[in-house]
Design an enzyme around this catalytic site. Structure first.
Site, PDB file in Angstrom:
ATOM      1  N   HIS A  78       1.310   1.099   3.707  1.00  0.00           N
ATOM      2  CA  HIS A  78       1.201  -0.078   2.653  1.00  0.00           C
ATOM      3  C   HIS A  78      -0.338  -0.679   2.851  1.00  0.00           C
ATOM      4  O   HIS A  78      -0.947  -1.127   1.545  1.00  0.00           O
ATOM      5  CB  HIS A  78       1.841  -1.319   2.929  1.00  0.00           C
ATOM      6  N   CYS A  79      -0.817  -0.506   3.745  1.00  0.00           N
ATOM      7  CA  CYS A  79      -2.476  -1.027   4.092  1.00  0.00           C
ATOM      8  C   CYS A  79      -3.348  -0.346   3.131  1.00  0.00           C
ATOM      9  O   CYS A  79      -4.521  -0.978   2.775  1.00  0.00           O
ATOM     10  CB  CYS A  79      -2.966  -0.957   5.575  1.00  0.00           C
ATOM     11  N   ILE A  80      -3.030   0.965   2.897  1.00  0.00           N
ATOM     12  CA  ILE A  80      -3.980   1.704   2.037  1.00  0.00           C
ATOM     13  C   ILE A  80      -4.025   1.659   0.578  1.00  0.00           C
ATOM     14  O   ILE A  80      -4.481   2.506  -0.090  1.00  0.00           O
ATOM     15  CB  ILE A  80      -4.186   3.132   2.851  1.00  0.00           C
TER      16      ILE A  80
END
Length: 349
Positions: free
Chosen positions: A335-337
């Site tokens: 999700h972070c990328i």
């Protein structure tokens, strides 16, 4: 937990229809330089899953080089390349936060200071504006650089509920001059928040985001929260996650409805080459139009339990596990990328 006035503005839930997903490609000038091929392969796996169904916007200093790397992907014509300088690859936190206001599409460009000035961010803080100037969006860019906000620090149900953490949003190196009430006013006016839910507990060891909500608890359809639970009392994460679970059980949404709580397992501890524990989590999944892309860590029992649990909540979508052992080495995950762009934000021509 504080109720706020209702506005016409709304921050769509991630499970609502989307036009595209944004990623920023790893290159030698990022912290991935020492393991670049592994990182790029993981990004490529994520890209391959996304372009099967929707557009992918790839931000990179050298778009031609990335185009060559992705030339063998099926549906490669679903990729839009935006060339600009980048410090790193965490699109969730420097990407546009897209809201709808009386039918108008707005791309809010909040300040990104690398999680409280921990790392360089001079290029990443300009990416949102650069993307907006590229001519690919059917949306109005809005300068919100007077307020530090990362996309991974907030969750929205699309109905006025915002879920966040006190440790992150009240960090003195973000908006230290603002009280909790001041931050709620910003969420009310800019995100259309009717109710802000603050978690005071819960953090993963090795997390340098100061407890981003997307590592801990995620809003989901059916007034559901998927959250990380630790079952091992000897684990250092057990107590903060137990207290977080207790907090979640007391919370209600903007319509005063209690949440359906669904727990996710903790991955077995993963450490870097120096023996430091990394913040592996299954909560860092990405919701697309027809899929949920879930980080997995080569832990068959835990991976399967997480995939099955998420699949039951998102029963109209295909759940796809993607090995994120490479991503977790830099203290982030799937999700972070990524950052989603809601429906009707991209120009059709």
């Amino acid at each position: 937990m504080t109720k706020l006035l209702s506005l016409s503005r709304v921050l769509p839930a991630e499970w609502e229809r989307q036009d595209a997903i944004v990623v920023a490609w790893p290159h030698r000038g990022t912290d991935w330089h020492y393991m670049l091929s592994q990182a790029q392969q993981c990004f490529k796996n994520v890209a391959a899953a996304i372009v099967k169904e929707m557009r992918l916007i790839v931000v990179a200093p050298d778009a031609k080089a990335v185009r060559r790397q992705l030339s063998d992907l099926e549906n490669g014509d679903n990729i839009i390349y935006v060339e600009c300088e980048t410090n790193d690859t965490w699109a969730r936190d420097f990407g546009p936060i897209s809201v709808v206001d009386d039918g108008k599409h707005l791309m809010l460009d909040f300040k990104f200071n690398a999680w409280g000035m921990k790392f360089p961010s001079c290029h990443d803080n300009l990416i949102c504006h650069h993307m907006a100037s590229n001519g690919i969006f059917n949306a109005t860019w809005v300068n919100c650089q007077d307020f530090v906000l990362e996309g991974g620090s907030i969750e929205s149900d699309g109905q006025g509920t915002i879920l966040t953490t006190s440790r992150c949003l009240l960090s003195p190196n973000r908006n230290g001059w603002l009280s909790k009430e001041g931050i709620e006013e910003v969420f009310n006016s800019r995100l259309g928040a009717k109710k802000v839910l603050w978690l005071d507990n819960g953090e993963l060891t090795g997390d340098d985001t100061d407890a981003h909500i997307d590592t801990l608890a995620r809003l989901a359809p059916g007034n559901t929260i998927l959250y990380v639970k630790c079952d091992d009392p000897s684990d250092e994460q057990y107590e903060p996650l137990r207290l977080m679970e207790q907090e979640l059980a007391t919370m209600t949404n903007a319509q005063d409805e209690k949440f359906n709580l669904v727990s996710l397992p903790c991955p077995s501890p993963i450490h870097d080459e120096d023996g430091q524990r990394l913040p592996a989590t299954y909560a860092n999944f990405l919701i697309t139009n027809s899929q949920v892309l879930v980080p997995v860590y080569e832990q068959p029992e835990n991976d399967k339990k997480a995939l099955d649990t998420i699949g039951k909540v998102f029963d109209t979508r295909t759940v796809v596990g993607i090995d994120c052992n490479a991503l977790i080495q830099q203290h982030g995950s799937l999700h972070c990328i990524t950052m989603q762009i809601p429906e009707n934000y991209l120009k059709t021509t």
